[in-house]
Design an enzyme around this catalytic site. Structure first.
Site, PDB file in Angstrom:
ATOM      1  CE  LYS A  33      -0.426  -0.390   4.864  1.00 33.45           C
ATOM      2  NZ  LYS A  33      -1.263  -0.965   6.228  1.00 33.45           N
ATOM      3  CE1 TYR A 242      12.091  31.820   6.667  1.00 35.17           C
ATOM      4  CE2 TYR A 242      12.273  29.229   6.085  1.00 35.17           C
ATOM      5  CZ  TYR A 242      12.042  30.542   5.594  1.00 35.17           C
ATOM      6  OH  TYR A 242      11.622  30.892   4.073  1.00 35.17           O
TER       7      TYR A 242
HETATM    8  C1  LIG Z   1      -0.445  -1.975   6.590  1.00 39.13           C
HETATM    9  C2  LIG Z   1      -0.960  -3.199   7.055  1.00 39.13           C
HETATM   10  C3  LIG Z   1      -0.341  -4.502   7.160  1.00 39.13           C
HETATM   11  C4  LIG Z   1       1.142  -4.610   7.038  1.00 39.13           C
HETATM   12  O1  LIG Z   1       1.666  -4.115   8.159  1.00 39.13           O
HETATM   13  P1  LIG Z   1       3.216  -3.893   8.507  1.00 39.13           P
HETATM   14  O2  LIG Z   1       3.199  -3.440  10.203  1.00 39.13           O
HETATM   15  O3  LIG Z   1       3.700  -2.699   7.722  1.00 39.13           O
HETATM   16  O4  LIG Z   1       3.843  -5.138   8.339  1.00 39.13           O
HETATM   17  C5  LIG Z   1      -1.064  -5.601   7.293  1.00 39.13           C
HETATM   18  N1  LIG Z   1      -2.289  -5.700   7.506  1.00 39.13           N
HETATM   19  C6  LIG Z   1      -2.936  -4.565   7.413  1.00 39.13           C
HETATM   20  C7  LIG Z   1      -4.559  -4.710   7.771  1.00 39.13           C
HETATM   21  C8  LIG Z   1      -2.552  -3.287   7.316  1.00 39.13           C
HETATM   22  O5  LIG Z   1      -3.335  -2.321   7.157  1.00 39.13           O
END
Ligand SMILES: *Cc1c(COP(=O)(O)O)cnc(C)c1O
Length: 345
Positions: A33, A242
């Site tokens: 993702k 800044y």
């Molecule tokens: C993001 C996610 C994962 C992966 O999690 P990690 O901690 O990055 O390994 C797996 N399952 C779901 C439902 C997620 O949202």
């Protein structure tokens, strides 16, 4: 050229996947993702498919479409957000597998795409995504008759091995799914490390593939080298940036470096992060601005042309810790201005 260079080691991603795969005896999927945690889903998924991954997970159908374009037909691409209104065409055209999260999504999916594959997401206590007991009890029979691809849930505290929430969610998941023949999935990266009881039929690592905690044996995946635009000498007492938030306590050499918060170097890194020049740590001083940071290079033997902010001397988690955040956020914030180079043998 004044953009930073982001080098992504695709072999390290493949190795991390293989090593996470070895920790269980079940199928290891890959979570890609947010554009492969910011590293470029199209390249990342091809490397993972070559390593042997057959199931991929994304957050949204649009991300799934991009992954399908990169992979072609064959691999299963699952969508955590399920079947949203307006998604039927993309789910069907791109052969995506939505993880249905509510009775409403179940109804939508069965009426729009009755023959199309799907999975089920259950909520076991995180209270974020997935069906709770009542919805599940009401739909389970109908759902199971149509043979879901997977029934999954997600752990809220898996990065803390001793957290009582882990066995609690494990127990709830058993209660909600025992006796069902559908493949089950509970563990992300943290869950894999909790051991066999958490593995069920498929694991879903994300961050560990990209070199992040809690997978402490991960190989480093991302390296970020930032060009120095100019270096100036300051006398004791002069100020930088800044708000004049840094003042030289000694005669200093200060490098102005081409990356800022628009490139994902979040402002919370101001005065806290460290960059490296050939092993020599150099402090980020003053405030992070949109396109620039300033770095104390007084202790370098020569004037650096580049400073490294991610690499062998500093992981995404080290950098995240300096900014009071987590490796996931550092990775997914990596900006679009960097020139990206993908390494594989
Ligand atoms: C993001 C996610 C994962 C992966 O999690 P990690 O901690 O990055 O390994 C797996 N399952 C779901 C439902 C997620 O949202």
């Amino acid at each position: 050229m004044s953009t930073g260079h982001l080098t992504i080691d695709l072999d390290a991603i493949a190795t991390n996947w293989r090593n996470l795969d070895k920790l269980s005896s079940v199928e290891t999927a890959a979570v890609v993702k947010a554009d492969g945690y910011g590293l470029g889903a199209d390249r990342v998924v091809k490397a993972l498919a070559r390593a042997g991954a057959r199931t991929f997970y994304v957050a949204a159908a649009e991300e799934g479409a991009a992954v399908r374009q990169a992979l072609g037909p064959g691999p299963t691409i699952c969508v955590f957000s399920g079947h949203m209104r307006g998604d039927s065409d993309i789910i069907s055209d791109m052969q995506l597998t939505p993880m249905l999260n509510s009775a409403r999504q179940v109804q939508r999916h069965f009426s729009a795409l009755p023959e199309h594959g799907f999975g089920i997401q259950l909520d076991t206590g995180m209270n974020r995504l997935g069906m709770e007991w009542d919805d599940w009890a009401a739909t389970a029979e109908d759902v199971l008759r149509r043979k879901p691809f997977v029934i999954m849930s997600h752990l809220a505290c898996a990065d803390e091995p001793d957290h009582p929430m882990n066995p609690y969610q494990l127990d709830v998941f058993h209660q909600m799914t025992d006796g069902i023949t559908t493949p089950r999935s509970l563990a992300a990266t943290g869950g894999i490390l909790l051991g066999e009881k958490y593995h069920f039929d498929m694991t879903r690592p994300g961050v560990g593939l990209y070199g992040g905690a809690p997978f402490s044996d991960a190989q480093t995946v991302a390296r970020l080298d930032l060009p120095v635009i100019q270096i100036r000498s300051l006398e004791e007492g002069e100020v930088v940036g800044y708000g004049n938030s840094w003042q030289a306590e000694r005669a200093s050499r200060v490098a102005t470096v081409a990356a800022g918060y628009a490139d994902g170097l979040i402002r919370a890194m101001s005065g806290k992060a460290v960059l490296h020049f050939e092993g020599q740590p150099c402090s980020l001083i003053g405030r992070v601005s949109m396109d620039l940071i300033t770095v104390d290079v007084t202790d370098c033997d020569e004037d650096p042309e580049f400073l490294t902010i991610l690499g062998p001397h500093q992981s995404v988690d080290d950098l995240a810790q300096a900014a009071g955040t987590i490796g996931y956020e550092v990775l997914t914030a990596l900006g679009s201005r960097y020139s990206r180079r993908y390494q594989s043998r």
